[in-house]
Scaffold this motif. Sequence first.
Motif, PDB file in Angstrom:
ATOM      1  N   ASP A 297      -1.401  -1.001   2.609  1.00 13.24           N
ATOM      2  CA  ASP A 297      -0.804   0.147   3.292  1.00 13.24           C
ATOM      3  C   ASP A 297      -1.852   0.944   4.076  1.00 13.24           C
ATOM      4  OD1 ASP A 297       2.004   1.741   3.016  1.00 13.24           O
ATOM      5  OD2 ASP A 297       0.345   3.166   3.251  1.00 13.24           O
ATOM      6  N   PRO A 298      -1.462   1.541   5.219  1.00 12.76           N
ATOM      7  CA  PRO A 298      -2.422   2.260   6.048  1.00 12.76           C
ATOM      8  C   PRO A 298      -2.641   3.722   5.679  1.00 12.76           C
ATOM      9  CG  PRO A 298      -0.321   2.221   7.170  1.00 12.76           C
ATOM     10  CD  PRO A 298      -0.145   1.421   5.894  1.00 12.76           C
ATOM     11  N   ASN A 299      -2.035   4.212   4.585  1.00  9.53           N
ATOM     12  CA  ASN A 299      -2.159   5.630   4.248  1.00  9.53           C
ATOM     13  C   ASN A 299      -3.585   5.946   3.786  1.00  9.53           C
ATOM     14  OD1 ASN A 299      -2.018   8.228   3.134  1.00  9.53           O
ATOM     15  ND2 ASN A 299       0.105   7.949   2.524  1.00  9.53           N
ATOM     16  N   PRO A 300      -4.367   6.696   4.581  1.00  4.14           N
ATOM     17  CA  PRO A 300      -5.747   7.000   4.191  1.00  4.14           C
ATOM     18  C   PRO A 300      -5.853   7.764   2.876  1.00  4.14           C
ATOM     19  CG  PRO A 300      -5.380   7.509   6.509  1.00  4.14           C
ATOM     20  CD  PRO A 300      -4.030   7.262   5.897  1.00  4.14           C
ATOM     21  N   LEU A 301      -4.869   8.591   2.564  1.00  6.54           N
ATOM     22  CA  LEU A 301      -4.943   9.404   1.357  1.00  6.54           C
ATOM     23  C   LEU A 301      -4.872   8.550   0.098  1.00  6.54           C
ATOM     24  CD1 LEU A 301      -2.682  12.247   2.712  1.00  6.54           C
ATOM     25  CD2 LEU A 301      -5.134  12.439   2.228  1.00  6.54           C
ATOM     26  N   TRP A 302      -4.126   7.445   0.146  1.00 10.82           N
ATOM     27  CA  TRP A 302      -4.102   6.528  -0.994  1.00 10.82           C
ATOM     28  C   TRP A 302      -5.486   5.896  -1.188  1.00 10.82           C
ATOM     29  CZ3 TRP A 302       1.024   3.270  -0.307  1.00 10.82           C
ATOM     30  CH2 TRP A 302       2.122   4.142  -0.312  1.00 10.82           C
ATOM     31  N   ALA A 303      -6.097   5.485  -0.099  1.00 10.25           N
ATOM     32  CA  ALA A 303      -7.415   4.854  -0.171  1.00 10.25           C
ATOM     33  C   ALA A 303      -8.478   5.848  -0.629  1.00 10.25           C
ATOM     34  CB  ALA A 303      -7.786   4.264   1.183  1.00 10.25           C
ATOM     35  N   ILE A 304      -8.388   7.087  -0.150  1.00 11.26           N
ATOM     36  CA  ILE A 304      -9.355   8.109  -0.548  1.00 11.26           C
ATOM     37  C   ILE A 304      -9.268   8.352  -2.049  1.00 11.26           C
ATOM     38  CG2 ILE A 304      -9.829  10.595  -0.380  1.00 11.26           C
ATOM     39  CD1 ILE A 304      -9.222  10.296   2.661  1.00 11.26           C
ATOM     40  N   HIS A 305      -8.059   8.437  -2.585  1.00  8.49           N
ATOM     41  CA  HIS A 305      -7.900   8.609  -4.030  1.00  8.49           C
ATOM     42  C   HIS A 305      -8.606   7.478  -4.786  1.00  8.49           C
ATOM     43  CE1 HIS A 305      -5.834   9.389  -7.907  1.00  8.49           C
ATOM     44  NE2 HIS A 305      -5.865   8.073  -7.992  1.00  8.49           N
ATOM     45  N   THR A 306      -8.385   6.240  -4.352  1.00  2.00           N
ATOM     46  CA  THR A 306      -8.967   5.096  -5.047  1.00  2.00           C
ATOM     47  C   THR A 306     -10.475   5.044  -4.873  1.00  2.00           C
ATOM     48  OG1 THR A 306      -6.917   3.849  -4.846  1.00  2.00           O
ATOM     49  CG2 THR A 306      -8.911   2.582  -5.239  1.00  2.00           C
ATOM     50  N   ALA A 307     -10.985   5.412  -3.721  1.00  7.93           N
ATOM     51  CA  ALA A 307     -12.430   5.424  -3.506  1.00  7.93           C
ATOM     52  C   ALA A 307     -13.130   6.361  -4.488  1.00  7.93           C
ATOM     53  CB  ALA A 307     -12.741   5.849  -2.075  1.00  7.93           C
ATOM     54  N   VAL A 308     -12.470   7.451  -4.816  1.00  6.65           N
ATOM     55  CA  VAL A 308     -13.053   8.443  -5.725  1.00  6.65           C
ATOM     56  C   VAL A 308     -12.884   8.023  -7.183  1.00  6.65           C
ATOM     57  CG1 VAL A 308     -12.913  10.838  -6.520  1.00  6.65           C
ATOM     58  CG2 VAL A 308     -12.701  10.305  -4.066  1.00  6.65           C
ATOM     59  N   HIS A 309     -11.679   7.675  -7.573  1.00  9.49           N
ATOM     60  CA  HIS A 309     -11.346   7.456  -8.981  1.00  9.49           C
ATOM     61  C   HIS A 309     -11.368   5.995  -9.401  1.00  9.49           C
ATOM     62  CE1 HIS A 309     -10.179  11.658  -9.316  1.00  9.49           C
ATOM     63  NE2 HIS A 309      -9.478  11.527  -8.199  1.00  9.49           N
ATOM     64  N   ARG A 310     -11.346   5.077  -8.446  1.00  8.94           N
ATOM     65  CA  ARG A 310     -11.282   3.633  -8.714  1.00  8.94           C
ATOM     66  C   ARG A 310     -10.026   3.275  -9.510  1.00  8.94           C
ATOM     67  NH1 ARG A 310     -15.613   0.961  -5.912  1.00  8.94           N
ATOM     68  NH2 ARG A 310     -15.537  -0.685  -7.483  1.00  8.94           N
ATOM     69  N   THR A 311      -8.979   4.033  -9.281  1.00 11.34           N
ATOM     70  CA  THR A 311      -7.664   3.782  -9.869  1.00 11.34           C
ATOM     71  C   THR A 311      -6.624   3.905  -8.758  1.00 11.34           C
ATOM     72  OG1 THR A 311      -7.346   6.117 -10.438  1.00 11.34           O
ATOM     73  CG2 THR A 311      -8.315   4.688 -12.144  1.00 11.34           C
TER      74      THR A 311
ATOM     75  N   ALA B 141     -21.220  -0.339   6.321  1.00 11.42           N
ATOM     76  CA  ALA B 141     -20.354  -0.954   5.314  1.00 11.42           C
ATOM     77  C   ALA B 141     -18.929  -0.526   5.603  1.00 11.42           C
ATOM     78  CB  ALA B 141     -20.781  -0.520   3.910  1.00 11.42           C
ATOM     79  N   ASN B 142     -18.145  -1.444   6.136  1.00  7.80           N
ATOM     80  CA  ASN B 142     -16.758  -1.171   6.540  1.00  7.80           C
ATOM     81  C   ASN B 142     -15.872  -1.535   5.347  1.00  7.80           C
ATOM     82  OD1 ASN B 142     -14.120  -1.423   7.693  1.00  7.80           O
ATOM     83  ND2 ASN B 142     -15.051  -1.627   9.717  1.00  7.80           N
ATOM     84  N   ILE B 143     -15.451  -0.532   4.576  1.00  7.16           N
ATOM     85  CA  ILE B 143     -14.828  -0.779   3.267  1.00  7.16           C
ATOM     86  C   ILE B 143     -13.325  -0.536   3.292  1.00  7.16           C
ATOM     87  CG2 ILE B 143     -16.975  -0.240   2.057  1.00  7.16           C
ATOM     88  CD1 ILE B 143     -15.769   2.494   1.319  1.00  7.16           C
ATOM     89  N   GLN B 144     -12.631  -1.286   2.453  1.00  6.02           N
ATOM     90  CA  GLN B 144     -11.194  -1.134   2.265  1.00  6.02           C
ATOM     91  C   GLN B 144     -10.989  -0.644   0.825  1.00  6.02           C
ATOM     92  OE1 GLN B 144     -12.527  -3.798   4.312  1.00  6.02           O
ATOM     93  NE2 GLN B 144     -11.995  -2.116   5.695  1.00  6.02           N
ATOM     94  N   ALA B 145     -11.078   0.665   0.655  1.00  2.29           N
ATOM     95  CA  ALA B 145     -11.190   1.257  -0.674  1.00  2.29           C
ATOM     96  C   ALA B 145      -9.939   1.077  -1.524  1.00  2.29           C
ATOM     97  CB  ALA B 145     -11.527   2.745  -0.551  1.00  2.29           C
ATOM     98  N   LEU B 146      -8.782   0.908  -0.907  1.00  5.84           N
ATOM     99  CA  LEU B 146      -7.545   0.793  -1.672  1.00  5.84           C
ATOM    100  C   LEU B 146      -7.566  -0.415  -2.606  1.00  5.84           C
ATOM    101  CD1 LEU B 146      -4.813   2.296  -1.909  1.00  5.84           C
ATOM    102  CD2 LEU B 146      -3.880   0.640  -0.299  1.00  5.84           C
ATOM    103  N   TRP B 147      -8.444  -1.379  -2.336  1.00  8.51           N
ATOM    104  CA  TRP B 147      -8.506  -2.588  -3.150  1.00  8.51           C
ATOM    105  C   TRP B 147      -9.302  -2.390  -4.445  1.00  8.51           C
ATOM    106  CZ3 TRP B 147     -10.302  -6.357   1.302  1.00  8.51           C
ATOM    107  CH2 TRP B 147      -9.353  -6.333   2.334  1.00  8.51           C
ATOM    108  N   ALA B 148     -10.045  -1.312  -4.549  1.00 13.92           N
ATOM    109  CA  ALA B 148     -10.995  -1.148  -5.653  1.00 13.92           C
ATOM    110  C   ALA B 148     -10.329  -0.543  -6.893  1.00 13.92           C
ATOM    111  CB  ALA B 148     -12.174  -0.286  -5.201  1.00 13.92           C
ATOM    112  N   ARG B 149      -9.349  -1.248  -7.423  1.00 16.46           N
ATOM    113  CA  ARG B 149      -8.620  -0.770  -8.591  1.00 16.46           C
ATOM    114  C   ARG B 149      -8.067  -1.978  -9.352  1.00 16.46           C
ATOM    115  NH1 ARG B 149      -3.569   1.435  -4.857  1.00 16.46           N
ATOM    116  NH2 ARG B 149      -2.389  -0.509  -4.872  1.00 16.46           N
ATOM    117  N   ARG B 150      -7.570  -1.728 -10.534  1.00 20.73           N
ATOM    118  CA  ARG B 150      -7.131  -2.825 -11.402  1.00 20.73           C
ATOM    119  C   ARG B 150      -5.654  -3.181 -11.170  1.00 20.73           C
ATOM    120  NH1 ARG B 150     -10.747  -4.562 -14.944  1.00 20.73           N
ATOM    121  NH2 ARG B 150     -12.610  -3.296 -15.254  1.00 20.73           N
ATOM    122  N   ASP B 151      -5.363  -3.610  -9.971  1.00 14.12           N
ATOM    123  CA  ASP B 151      -4.031  -4.152  -9.700  1.00 14.12           C
ATOM    124  C   ASP B 151      -3.840  -5.436 -10.492  1.00 14.12           C
ATOM    125  OD1 ASP B 151      -2.948  -2.318  -7.908  1.00 14.12           O
ATOM    126  OD2 ASP B 151      -3.986  -3.212  -6.206  1.00 14.12           O
TER     127      ASP B 151
END
Length: 549
Positions: free
Chosen positions: A447-461, A395-405
């Motif tokens: 954005d390519p910043n992995p740390l932003w995506a990691i935050h969203t993968a965990v908190h979904r925000t 499962a190749n995921i783009q976690a930064l998208w998993a939030r209520r933008d």
Amino acid sequence: MFADRIFTNAAVFQPAGAEPADTVAIQGDTIVAVGRGVDRDLIGTHTDITDLGGTSLLPGFVDAHAHPVAAGMAALRCDLSGLAHDRQAYLTAIAEYAARHPGESVIAGAGWYGDAFPDGFPTRHDIDAVVSDRPVILTSHDYHGAWVNTRALELAGITSATADPTGGRIIRDHTGEPTGVLLDRGGDAVNALIPEVTPQFMRQALLEAQRRLHSVGVTGWQDAAVGAEFFGLKDNFATYVDADEAGELTARVVGALWWEAEQGAEQLDGLCARRSLSGHSRFTASMVKVMQDGICENCTAAMLAPYRAVAGHDIPSGQSFIDPEDLHKVTALLAGERFGIHMHAVGDRAVRECLDALEHAIASHPQFNARHQIAHLDVVDPQDIPRFGQLGVIANIQALWARRDKEIVERKLPLLGPEREPWHFPFASIQRHGGTLAMGSDWPVTDPNPLWAIHTAVHRTGTHADPHAIGDGVFDTPLQAQEGISLRSAIDAYTAGSAYANSQDRAGRISEGMRADLVILDQDIFTAEDVGTLRAVETIVGGKTVYRG
């Protein structure tokens, strides 16, 4: 044997079950020791010892799905990606760019977001107000739409009488006139107006993108569209090969060669030839990218049930770009040539069609350790979630998208409806059923910043560090909180998981014998309040520093 560098007093991220460690030693391009305290036997006259003061030492991030050459090209053109989501900010930037580049016959660029405009889409009249004498062609941040001015439509011959092309759509006003937004293949005619870019420009774009990725801790990536030509993008295969041969490629890169849906098996020989031309040092074209649908926001993602509130759409359930029966043939052909298959599937019908096709390919070639993967997975039907683990499909995921933008809340979720929203980016469910997660950015889509995506993968925000996290509740109302994963799992997905997806088995973990691909952060990632606010201070590939900030 003396170490070249020793990092100590570090918060070392190790595989689950490994003994805690605070020190890592490297010699050449390899990690030679991991443990507690500095082993004096490893210290030689020229050994550099760095006290990290308790900050995190992680494996280098590996982006499993990105388009860096496209991102670099956008950065060198009229780049809107770093601006606030504001109509006037976009128009000011366009006007200023046009003034600085009077000799450009066509103004090309990218990076706009639809939520900056009242109805979710801009119009040609917006650009006409600032540039009307030459065509302006601006690709959306998701690379599924083109925003153009009237001059571009005129030169491309697009009028009210122009039919929507296969795989694309022309947005029209109530009178049938084109508004200036062209979706997917609807943009082909205007993008043909953009002058051919030079190999030198492409090379500059790649190196600019590599610099940016190293600055956020990325040591390798998979380019998910090598050879694609759409939305003004050009075939970038030679760009990678030439940069690799010249020693300019400091990252480890896997290329997913583009599969042309309009062609058939006749393109297979060309793909095999390209694979044989790669592999000099840092670039290997060992995957093939197959695109099966579009995106939900444009109603081009293939869904099992119709979209809601889409009156007037010709295809209310989206479009499968390749007939499922033909898709089986494609995957079997590619697996037969020992290509890993990287599939784009956003809608739940596309996900099922890709899983079915990969199941057929795996059954046809069971001895091939293929690392097949499906990217995006915006909506996955509950019946298909266990199949990732059962089939071994990544499962190749783009976690930064998993939030209520704002864009997701206002444009996407209403189209899905409440019955499908619980299966929106079901990361935890896939993992719980034995699926392997690999993480990527889809940059320049986001954005390519992995740390932003990691935050969203965990908190979904969203993280407060991200200027594109816009909307009520984006920071404090999770998008399906039950699908959040642990911080350890998120880091693993962006390191070991993505390295596995790239068949780079000596990357992604801090263990003896692994490659010295590392990133040093400015804090301990496990004690940070907002992981997204952390930053990379040094990025190392093969024992050599490629970024220090």
